[in-house]
Motif scaffolding. Structure first.
Motif, PDB file in Angstrom:
ATOM      1  N   VAL A 166       2.962  -6.746 -11.250  1.00  0.00           N
ATOM      2  CA  VAL A 166       2.509  -8.748 -11.420  1.00  0.00           C
ATOM      3  C   VAL A 166       1.409  -8.347 -11.336  1.00  0.00           C
ATOM      4  O   VAL A 166       0.549  -8.015 -10.650  1.00  0.00           O
ATOM      5  CB  VAL A 166       3.114 -10.087 -10.935  1.00  0.00           C
ATOM      6  N   SER A 167       0.624 -10.187 -12.086  1.00  0.00           N
ATOM      7  CA  SER A 167      -1.592 -10.161 -11.382  1.00  0.00           C
ATOM      8  C   SER A 167      -1.262 -10.307 -10.603  1.00  0.00           C
ATOM      9  O   SER A 167      -0.795 -10.685  -9.641  1.00  0.00           O
ATOM     10  CB  SER A 167      -1.790 -10.754 -12.261  1.00  0.00           C
ATOM     11  N   GLU A 168      -2.975  -9.888  -9.447  1.00  0.00           N
ATOM     12  CA  GLU A 168      -2.967 -10.619  -8.422  1.00  0.00           C
ATOM     13  C   GLU A 168      -2.680 -12.268  -8.327  1.00  0.00           C
ATOM     14  O   GLU A 168      -2.373 -12.541  -7.315  1.00  0.00           O
ATOM     15  CB  GLU A 168      -4.257 -10.237  -8.011  1.00  0.00           C
ATOM     16  N   ASP A 169      -3.723 -13.189  -8.952  1.00  0.00           N
ATOM     17  CA  ASP A 169      -2.793 -14.167  -9.181  1.00  0.00           C
ATOM     18  C   ASP A 169      -1.229 -14.913  -9.041  1.00  0.00           C
ATOM     19  O   ASP A 169      -1.090 -15.757  -8.228  1.00  0.00           O
ATOM     20  CB  ASP A 169      -3.550 -15.243 -10.537  1.00  0.00           C
ATOM     21  N   ASP A 170      -0.471 -14.047 -10.084  1.00  0.00           N
ATOM     22  CA  ASP A 170       0.756 -14.716 -10.132  1.00  0.00           C
ATOM     23  C   ASP A 170       1.702 -14.017  -8.717  1.00  0.00           C
ATOM     24  O   ASP A 170       2.296 -13.976  -8.442  1.00  0.00           O
ATOM     25  CB  ASP A 170       1.047 -13.520 -11.085  1.00  0.00           C
ATOM     26  N   PHE A 171       1.403 -12.363  -7.584  1.00  0.00           N
ATOM     27  CA  PHE A 171       1.103 -12.355  -6.935  1.00  0.00           C
ATOM     28  C   PHE A 171       1.577 -13.451  -6.187  1.00  0.00           C
ATOM     29  O   PHE A 171       1.987 -13.631  -5.599  1.00  0.00           O
ATOM     30  CB  PHE A 171       0.623 -10.743  -5.830  1.00  0.00           C
ATOM     31  N   ASP A 185      -2.578   2.353  -3.081  1.00  0.00           N
ATOM     32  CA  ASP A 185      -3.074   2.130  -4.484  1.00  0.00           C
ATOM     33  C   ASP A 185      -3.441   0.556  -4.135  1.00  0.00           C
ATOM     34  O   ASP A 185      -4.007   0.826  -5.424  1.00  0.00           O
ATOM     35  CB  ASP A 185      -2.424   2.681  -5.205  1.00  0.00           C
ATOM     36  N   GLY A 186      -4.576   0.257  -2.838  1.00  0.00           N
ATOM     37  CA  GLY A 186      -5.298  -0.315  -3.675  1.00  0.00           C
ATOM     38  C   GLY A 186      -4.882  -2.142  -3.982  1.00  0.00           C
ATOM     39  O   GLY A 186      -5.901  -3.269  -4.291  1.00  0.00           O
ATOM     40  N   GLY A 187      -3.651  -2.323  -3.947  1.00  0.00           N
ATOM     41  CA  GLY A 187      -3.014  -3.166  -5.075  1.00  0.00           C
ATOM     42  C   GLY A 187      -2.420  -3.659  -3.322  1.00  0.00           C
ATOM     43  O   GLY A 187      -2.598  -3.746  -1.869  1.00  0.00           O
ATOM     44  N   ARG A 188      -0.979  -4.812  -4.091  1.00  0.00           N
ATOM     45  CA  ARG A 188      -0.052  -5.735  -2.832  1.00  0.00           C
ATOM     46  C   ARG A 188       1.267  -5.520  -3.763  1.00  0.00           C
ATOM     47  O   ARG A 188       1.494  -5.501  -4.584  1.00  0.00           O
ATOM     48  CB  ARG A 188      -0.610  -7.453  -3.112  1.00  0.00           C
ATOM     49  N   GLY A 189       1.664  -5.529  -2.239  1.00  0.00           N
ATOM     50  CA  GLY A 189       3.998  -5.509  -2.691  1.00  0.00           C
ATOM     51  C   GLY A 189       4.313  -5.971  -1.309  1.00  0.00           C
ATOM     52  O   GLY A 189       3.803  -5.843  -0.303  1.00  0.00           O
TER      53      GLY A 189
END
Length: 127
Positions: free
Chosen positions: A66-71, A101-105
């Motif tokens: 998902v995108s950052e905003d969708d997250f 990896d620099g994202g969020r989950g």
């Protein structure tokens, strides 16, 4: 060669409730029943077709990029619904998200015990 995932069948004790759970969390719609299935179509056209299954349902894992905003929107719905979440698939870091990896989950379970995941960057994508 072109190969795309078109659909997968998701075993459920209550196919309507399970499809509704996923759709509500991800901000999607549940499609009309199609034979024995209750489909939830993702924006990329892949369909998760919920089907009733008796007895013990083996745990499956479904990850949604998902995108950052969708997250942010999905994560807000998860917390508002009081759904437990973890930073890892083994549920050893409750109430956390990861920054792999620099994202969020984050991981959360559906009503059948399937492990669902939202992530903003594919693993191995590096930062």
């Amino acid at each position: 060669m072109t190969v795309n995932l078109n659909h997968t069948i998701v075993a459920a004790h209550d196919k309507h409730a399970s499809a509704r759970f996923l759709a509500d969390v991800l901000g999607l719609e549940v499609s009309p029943d199609y034979g024995p299935f209750v489909p939830v179509t993702l924006p990329n056209g892949v369909t998760l077709d919920y089907m009733e299954a008796p007895g013990n349902i083996p745990t499956q894992h479904y990850a949604f990029l998902v995108s950052e905003d969708d997250f942010d929107e999905i994560f807000t719905r998860i917390r508002k619904a009081g759904v437990s979440y973890w930073a890892d698939p083994s549920h050893s870091r409750p109430g956390e998200i990861n920054t792999n990896d620099g994202g969020r989950g984050t991981y959360f379970d559906d009503p059948n015990g399937h492990r669902l995941e939202i992530l903003t960057r594919p693993y191995g994508g590096g930062a």
